[in-house]
Scaffold this motif. Sequence first.
Motif, PDB file in Angstrom:
ATOM      1  N   GLY A  96       0.820  -1.203   0.000  1.00 33.37           N
ATOM      2  CA  GLY A  96       0.000   0.000   0.000  1.00 33.37           C
ATOM      3  C   GLY A  96       0.851   1.248   0.000  1.00 33.37           C
ATOM      4  O   GLY A  96       1.867   1.339  -0.697  1.00 33.37           O
ATOM      5  N   PHE A  97       0.463   2.245   0.816  1.00 30.45           N
ATOM      6  CA  PHE A  97       1.164   3.527   0.834  1.00 30.45           C
ATOM      7  C   PHE A  97       2.652   3.346   1.075  1.00 30.45           C
ATOM      8  O   PHE A  97       3.491   3.927   0.376  1.00 30.45           O
ATOM      9  N   ASP A  98       3.016   2.526   2.077  1.00 28.90           N
ATOM     10  CA  ASP A  98       4.423   2.363   2.425  1.00 28.90           C
ATOM     11  C   ASP A  98       5.222   1.696   1.310  1.00 28.90           C
ATOM     12  O   ASP A  98       6.352   2.073   1.017  1.00 28.90           O
ATOM     13  N   SER A  99       4.630   0.694   0.655  1.00 27.21           N
ATOM     14  CA  SER A  99       5.356   0.029  -0.422  1.00 27.21           C
ATOM     15  C   SER A  99       5.449   0.937  -1.656  1.00 27.21           C
ATOM     16  O   SER A  99       6.438   0.876  -2.395  1.00 27.21           O
ATOM     17  N   ARG A 100       4.450   1.791  -1.861  1.00 31.15           N
ATOM     18  CA  ARG A 100       4.528   2.729  -2.979  1.00 31.15           C
ATOM     19  C   ARG A 100       5.613   3.781  -2.733  1.00 31.15           C
ATOM     20  O   ARG A 100       6.268   4.246  -3.678  1.00 31.15           O
ATOM     21  N   VAL A 101       5.813   4.165  -1.485  1.00 31.47           N
ATOM     22  CA  VAL A 101       6.937   5.055  -1.157  1.00 31.47           C
ATOM     23  C   VAL A 101       8.254   4.378  -1.520  1.00 31.47           C
ATOM     24  O   VAL A 101       9.144   4.991  -2.116  1.00 31.47           O
ATOM     25  N   ILE A 142      19.030  10.672  -6.841  1.00 33.64           N
ATOM     26  CA  ILE A 142      19.002  11.354  -5.545  1.00 33.64           C
ATOM     27  C   ILE A 142      19.455  10.362  -4.489  1.00 33.64           C
ATOM     28  O   ILE A 142      18.910   9.267  -4.379  1.00 33.64           O
ATOM     29  N   GLY A 143      20.438  10.731  -3.697  1.00 30.74           N
ATOM     30  CA  GLY A 143      21.005   9.793  -2.744  1.00 30.74           C
ATOM     31  C   GLY A 143      20.474   9.966  -1.331  1.00 30.74           C
ATOM     32  O   GLY A 143      19.832  10.969  -0.991  1.00 30.74           O
ATOM     33  N   GLY A 144      20.747   8.971  -0.506  1.00 30.87           N
ATOM     34  CA  GLY A 144      20.482   9.064   0.920  1.00 30.87           C
ATOM     35  C   GLY A 144      19.018   9.065   1.288  1.00 30.87           C
ATOM     36  O   GLY A 144      18.121   8.750   0.499  1.00 30.87           O
ATOM     37  N   ARG A 145      18.778   9.479   2.541  1.00 31.15           N
ATOM     38  CA  ARG A 145      17.428   9.505   3.093  1.00 31.15           C
ATOM     39  C   ARG A 145      16.544  10.522   2.377  1.00 31.15           C
ATOM     40  O   ARG A 145      15.319  10.375   2.331  1.00 31.15           O
ATOM     41  N   PHE A 146      17.152  11.540   1.784  1.00 29.27           N
ATOM     42  CA  PHE A 146      16.396  12.633   1.183  1.00 29.27           C
ATOM     43  C   PHE A 146      15.454  12.134   0.093  1.00 29.27           C
ATOM     44  O   PHE A 146      14.344  12.638  -0.060  1.00 29.27           O
ATOM     45  N   ARG A 147      15.881  11.121  -0.662  1.00 28.43           N
ATOM     46  CA  ARG A 147      15.022  10.646  -1.754  1.00 28.43           C
ATOM     47  C   ARG A 147      13.757   9.997  -1.219  1.00 28.43           C
ATOM     48  O   ARG A 147      12.692  10.093  -1.834  1.00 28.43           O
ATOM     49  N   TYR A 148      13.853   9.347  -0.036  1.00 23.71           N
ATOM     50  CA  TYR A 148      12.654   8.740   0.538  1.00 23.71           C
ATOM     51  C   TYR A 148      11.739   9.792   1.164  1.00 23.71           C
ATOM     52  O   TYR A 148      10.516   9.639   1.165  1.00 23.71           O
ATOM     53  N   ASP A 149      12.329  10.880   1.673  1.00 21.02           N
ATOM     54  CA  ASP A 149      11.502  11.995   2.137  1.00 21.02           C
ATOM     55  C   ASP A 149      10.727  12.591   0.965  1.00 21.02           C
ATOM     56  O   ASP A 149       9.525  12.904   1.077  1.00 21.02           O
ATOM     57  N   LEU A 150      11.404  12.747  -0.168  1.00 22.06           N
ATOM     58  CA  LEU A 150      10.723  13.239  -1.368  1.00 22.06           C
ATOM     59  C   LEU A 150       9.657  12.266  -1.832  1.00 22.06           C
ATOM     60  O   LEU A 150       8.566  12.666  -2.260  1.00 22.06           O
ATOM     61  N   ALA A 151       9.968  10.969  -1.738  1.00 24.29           N
ATOM     62  CA  ALA A 151       9.006   9.953  -2.154  1.00 24.29           C
ATOM     63  C   ALA A 151       7.757   9.991  -1.280  1.00 24.29           C
ATOM     64  O   ALA A 151       6.632   9.841  -1.772  1.00 24.29           O
ATOM     65  N   ILE A 152       7.931  10.206   0.018  1.00 27.88           N
ATOM     66  CA  ILE A 152       6.778  10.309   0.919  1.00 27.88           C
ATOM     67  C   ILE A 152       5.908  11.499   0.530  1.00 27.88           C
ATOM     68  O   ILE A 152       4.678  11.395   0.454  1.00 27.88           O
ATOM     69  N   LEU A 153       6.546  12.640   0.281  1.00 32.65           N
ATOM     70  CA  LEU A 153       5.782  13.836  -0.103  1.00 32.65           C
ATOM     71  C   LEU A 153       5.016  13.597  -1.400  1.00 32.65           C
ATOM     72  O   LEU A 153       3.845  14.000  -1.529  1.00 32.65           O
ATOM     73  N   ALA A 154       5.673  12.953  -2.367  1.00 38.17           N
ATOM     74  CA  ALA A 154       5.018  12.690  -3.653  1.00 38.17           C
ATOM     75  C   ALA A 154       3.838  11.736  -3.487  1.00 38.17           C
ATOM     76  O   ALA A 154       2.774  11.933  -4.095  1.00 38.17           O
ATOM     77  N   LEU A 174       2.103  11.261  -0.720  1.00 33.97           N
ATOM     78  CA  LEU A 174       1.038  11.978  -0.004  1.00 33.97           C
ATOM     79  C   LEU A 174       0.209  12.815  -0.960  1.00 33.97           C
ATOM     80  O   LEU A 174      -1.025  12.884  -0.850  1.00 33.97           O
ATOM     81  N   ALA A 175       0.886  13.471  -1.919  1.00 30.01           N
ATOM     82  CA  ALA A 175       0.162  14.286  -2.902  1.00 30.01           C
ATOM     83  C   ALA A 175      -0.763  13.436  -3.754  1.00 30.01           C
ATOM     84  O   ALA A 175      -1.827  13.890  -4.186  1.00 30.01           O
ATOM     85  N   ALA A 176      -0.358  12.176  -4.004  1.00 28.00           N
ATOM     86  CA  ALA A 176      -1.156  11.278  -4.853  1.00 28.00           C
ATOM     87  C   ALA A 176      -2.056  10.348  -4.033  1.00 28.00           C
ATOM     88  O   ALA A 176      -2.652   9.425  -4.591  1.00 28.00           O
ATOM     89  N   LEU A 177      -2.158  10.587  -2.720  1.00 27.63           N
ATOM     90  CA  LEU A 177      -2.861   9.654  -1.834  1.00 27.63           C
ATOM     91  C   LEU A 177      -4.298   9.418  -2.265  1.00 27.63           C
ATOM     92  O   LEU A 177      -5.064  10.359  -2.493  1.00 27.63           O
ATOM     93  N   ALA A 178      -4.645   8.154  -2.373  1.00 30.42           N
ATOM     94  CA  ALA A 178      -6.023   7.750  -2.680  1.00 30.42           C
ATOM     95  C   ALA A 178      -6.220   6.363  -2.079  1.00 30.42           C
ATOM     96  O   ALA A 178      -5.278   5.573  -2.001  1.00 30.42           O
ATOM     97  N   THR A 223      -5.319  13.174   8.219  1.00 30.09           N
ATOM     98  CA  THR A 223      -5.402  12.086   9.201  1.00 30.09           C
ATOM     99  C   THR A 223      -4.127  11.253   9.180  1.00 30.09           C
ATOM    100  O   THR A 223      -3.576  10.901  10.239  1.00 30.09           O
ATOM    101  N   LEU A 224      -3.634  10.932   7.993  1.00 24.16           N
ATOM    102  CA  LEU A 224      -2.423  10.129   7.889  1.00 24.16           C
ATOM    103  C   LEU A 224      -1.234  10.847   8.536  1.00 24.16           C
ATOM    104  O   LEU A 224      -0.430  10.230   9.244  1.00 24.16           O
ATOM    105  N   LEU A 225      -1.136  12.141   8.330  1.00 25.44           N
ATOM    106  CA  LEU A 225      -0.049  12.913   8.922  1.00 25.44           C
ATOM    107  C   LEU A 225      -0.164  12.974  10.443  1.00 25.44           C
ATOM    108  O   LEU A 225       0.845  13.003  11.153  1.00 25.44           O
TER     109      LEU A 225
END
Length: 306
Positions: A143-148, A158-170, A172-176, A234-236
């Motif tokens: 689900g959401f976590d695997s899509r991240v 994009i290296g490091g943890r930053f790419r996963y932070d960006l992935a979470i934001l992306a 969240l924007a597409a959350l359905a 709610t998710l946040l």
Amino acid sequence: MTSEITLFVNPTAGRGRGAHAAQPAASALRDAGFRVHTVLGEDAHDALRRAREAVAAGTGALIAVGGDGLVSLALQAVAGTATPLGVVAAGTGNDFARALGLPVRAPAAAGRLVARALKDGGCRDIDLGRVGDRWFGSVLASGFDSRVNDRGNRMRRIGGRFRYDLAILAELAALAPIPYRIRFDGGEPRETEATLVAVGNGASYGGGMRICAGAEMDDGLFDVTVVGACSRATLLRVFPKVYRGTHLSHPAVTVHRVSSIELAAAGVTAYADGEPLGALPLTAACVPGAVRVLTGGAGRGLQRPG
């Protein structure tokens, strides 16, 4: 028991901590009188082949030195055999070791614990999850976590943890909400919309996110956490509670304790122990006592949270 044991090492785990952890762990084992053989491998496939060869040859134990990814590989080699698994946790998340109360990022202490367990019979038989011929020890995510994870893995520039932070934001924007079809223990299928479904043999993933906080590794059951359809807000609000496991009391969250689960959802990839497992649908079964882990008494006497 043979005095020769095998160190199964991921030198790149935890940004190189795996390589640094191997030496003090090996020294502790040699000081205890064990002969230590090291297995590296050119890649994951080659490393697993070598680990399986060591198990087939009768090694006294397979000791995984690295993170949850390497532990996952080691499980494929020892599950269903009489060969015990030791863990020298040197990765980023180390959720498998944490669940068992084993030392984390303390390789000499972990090596001494393994040596003591081998000499004194300090083992614990634990359950594993199984999907086809693939074993997992901690959590199967969908689900959401695997899509991240999917999106983060695509962001190769994009290296490091930053790419996963960006992935979470992306994400969240597409959350359905995701339409799931779920069957527990061979019962009637259930149609539901959910944000994610996590199947826990262990309690946590992602370095301490207690998504299946009540899961025990030796009760013969999964704890399945279903986060229902919810808004971004709610998710946040719920997300920070995952680290304490207090999200389970939220009205959008339900928990099911089952021995098997069938999961189907279009366009969703499952991850197990942080590694890609494949697209849904899948069936996961909890296999009691599938592996013997060298714990030296660590983690015993833990009680399920009330």
